[in-house]
Design a protein around this motif. Structure first.
Motif, PDB file in Angstrom:
ATOM      1  N   ILE A 102     -35.836 -30.047   6.076  1.00  0.00           N
ATOM      2  CA  ILE A 102     -35.622 -30.653   4.761  1.00  0.00           C
ATOM      3  C   ILE A 102     -36.011 -32.125   4.791  1.00  0.00           C
ATOM      4  O   ILE A 102     -36.674 -32.632   3.880  1.00  0.00           O
ATOM      5  CB  ILE A 102     -34.157 -30.477   4.306  1.00  0.00           C
ATOM      6  N   ALA A 129     -39.751 -32.493   4.815  1.00  0.00           N
ATOM      7  CA  ALA A 129     -40.298 -32.156   3.497  1.00  0.00           C
ATOM      8  C   ALA A 129     -40.149 -33.330   2.538  1.00  0.00           C
ATOM      9  O   ALA A 129     -41.032 -33.591   1.715  1.00  0.00           O
ATOM     10  CB  ALA A 129     -39.599 -30.913   2.943  1.00  0.00           C
ATOM     11  N   TYR A 174     -44.995 -26.773   3.227  1.00  0.00           N
ATOM     12  CA  TYR A 174     -43.670 -26.576   3.820  1.00  0.00           C
ATOM     13  C   TYR A 174     -43.592 -27.307   5.160  1.00  0.00           C
ATOM     14  O   TYR A 174     -44.612 -27.583   5.808  1.00  0.00           O
ATOM     15  CB  TYR A 174     -43.347 -25.089   4.008  1.00  0.00           C
ATOM     16  N   ALA A 229     -40.211 -29.014  -0.247  1.00  0.00           N
ATOM     17  CA  ALA A 229     -39.648 -30.142  -0.994  1.00  0.00           C
ATOM     18  C   ALA A 229     -39.282 -29.736  -2.414  1.00  0.00           C
ATOM     19  O   ALA A 229     -39.943 -28.895  -3.034  1.00  0.00           O
ATOM     20  CB  ALA A 229     -40.644 -31.295  -1.016  1.00  0.00           C
ATOM     21  N   PRO A 268     -40.107 -36.693  -4.075  1.00  0.00           N
ATOM     22  CA  PRO A 268     -39.131 -35.760  -3.509  1.00  0.00           C
ATOM     23  C   PRO A 268     -37.700 -36.182  -3.803  1.00  0.00           C
ATOM     24  O   PRO A 268     -37.334 -37.342  -3.625  1.00  0.00           O
ATOM     25  CB  PRO A 268     -39.421 -35.848  -2.005  1.00  0.00           C
ATOM     26  N   GLY A 311     -34.803 -30.906  -0.630  1.00  0.00           N
ATOM     27  CA  GLY A 311     -35.553 -29.776  -0.098  1.00  0.00           C
ATOM     28  C   GLY A 311     -34.720 -28.515  -0.058  1.00  0.00           C
ATOM     29  O   GLY A 311     -33.478 -28.559  -0.077  1.00  0.00           O
ATOM     30  N   SER A 336     -34.299 -24.985   2.234  1.00  0.00           N
ATOM     31  CA  SER A 336     -34.649 -24.513   3.577  1.00  0.00           C
ATOM     32  C   SER A 336     -34.133 -23.115   3.854  1.00  0.00           C
ATOM     33  O   SER A 336     -33.184 -22.634   3.216  1.00  0.00           O
ATOM     34  CB  SER A 336     -34.108 -25.465   4.647  1.00  0.00           C
ATOM     35  N   ALA A 372     -38.476 -23.082  -4.451  1.00  0.00           N
ATOM     36  CA  ALA A 372     -38.307 -24.540  -4.529  1.00  0.00           C
ATOM     37  C   ALA A 372     -38.818 -25.066  -5.867  1.00  0.00           C
ATOM     38  O   ALA A 372     -38.178 -25.922  -6.497  1.00  0.00           O
ATOM     39  CB  ALA A 372     -39.031 -25.219  -3.367  1.00  0.00           C
TER      40      ALA A 372
END
Length: 271
Positions: A150, A153, A198, A215, A223, A226, A228, A252
């Protein structure tokens, strides 16, 4: 007489408590409104509360995790505010929570949502997988950015100058032998994140834990956090985990608007 004398004092005490609660809520709302983090004077002006009272209430909210101080006299929402906002955004079925639960059911592993909070990320949602193990993670847990999926990202989509400043401030300490502690190697890894959409944490933050993350981006492509999928290396192969990344990216993108709505702008457009 005793009852008559007691009656007037009880509403007064209640009114005082209500007033304090409302002041705290107004201050928390001001902290979370607009582009922040905000200075104490701005919060006092927005709320109409005196600076000494704002300072005292901010200290209490900070101790409870609802407000974070950035070390430069400015205040932003803390991890518990993020967690509460995420819960509220999915409180009515067709929201983040229901999307996340469907996603967990599809990928059959533990899933997390982490939102950026200053120079780190904080878990605001977690749904355990169906395997015979439990992740040690929990809502409210703080995550380093350089060693987690995360976190990487998030880093990958920050402006280069902001990313460099952030990493200079917090460093890149080794969490495991696999942690990327060289800036050039991390930058090369983040370029791959942007290319493929990713990030991967292959035992970089914890031994035996492997994660992939995509993200959560706002409309400007910044961003905010994130999403995951987390596994253990002895049960799920890298290939099997990577096979889930198309579903990860799709979810996402679906989740991002919910968390953008729940996330103040200070970590999307830091000054």
């Amino acid at each position: 007489m005793t009852i008559e004398n007691a009656t007037p004092t009880e509403p007064a005490a209640s009114a005082s408590a209500d007033g304090a609660a409302l002041r705290a809520l107004r201050i928390l709302e001001a902290v979370a409104t607009g582009v922040g983090p905000h200075r104490l004077g701005h919060i006092a002006a927005e709320t109409g509360v005196s600076k000494p009272s704002v300072h005292r209430i901010l200290a209490q909210l900070g101790e409870a995790g609802f407000v974070s101080a950035d070390g430069f006299g400015r205040y932003a929402p803390g991890p518990r505010s993020y967690a509460l906002a995420a819960r509220l955004s999915g409180a009515h079925g067709v929201g983040a929570e229901s999307i996340l639960r469907q996603f967990q059911s599809d990928v059959d592993n533990t899933v997390h949502v982490g939102l950026r909070s200053g120079n780190q990320a904080v878990y605001v949602n977690k749904i355990e997988g169906n395997q015979p193990y439990r992740m040690a993670s929990h809502v409210g847990m703080q995550l380093p950015l350089h060693s987690t999926a995360i976190g990487k990202a998030i880093l990958a989509y920050l402006p280069a100058s902001e990313r460099a400043q952030l990493l200079a401030e917090v460093g890149m300490p080794a969490r495991t032998p696999a942690t990327l502690t060289d800036l050039d190697k991390l930058e090369a890894n983040l370029a791959e994140v942007r290319d493929r959409g990713y990030a991967v944490d292959d035992e970089e933050n914890e031994p035996t834990i492997r994660c992939v993350a995509a993200a959560l981006l706002d409309r400007q492509g910044r961003p905010i956090g994130g999403l995951s999928i987390s596994t253990v290396t002895f049960l799920v192969t890298s290939q099997d985990l990577l096979a889930l990344t198309p579903r990860l990216a799709e979810t996402a993108a679906l989740l991002a608007p919910w968390y953008v709505a729940a996330t103040p702008a200070h970590d999307r457009a830091r000054r």
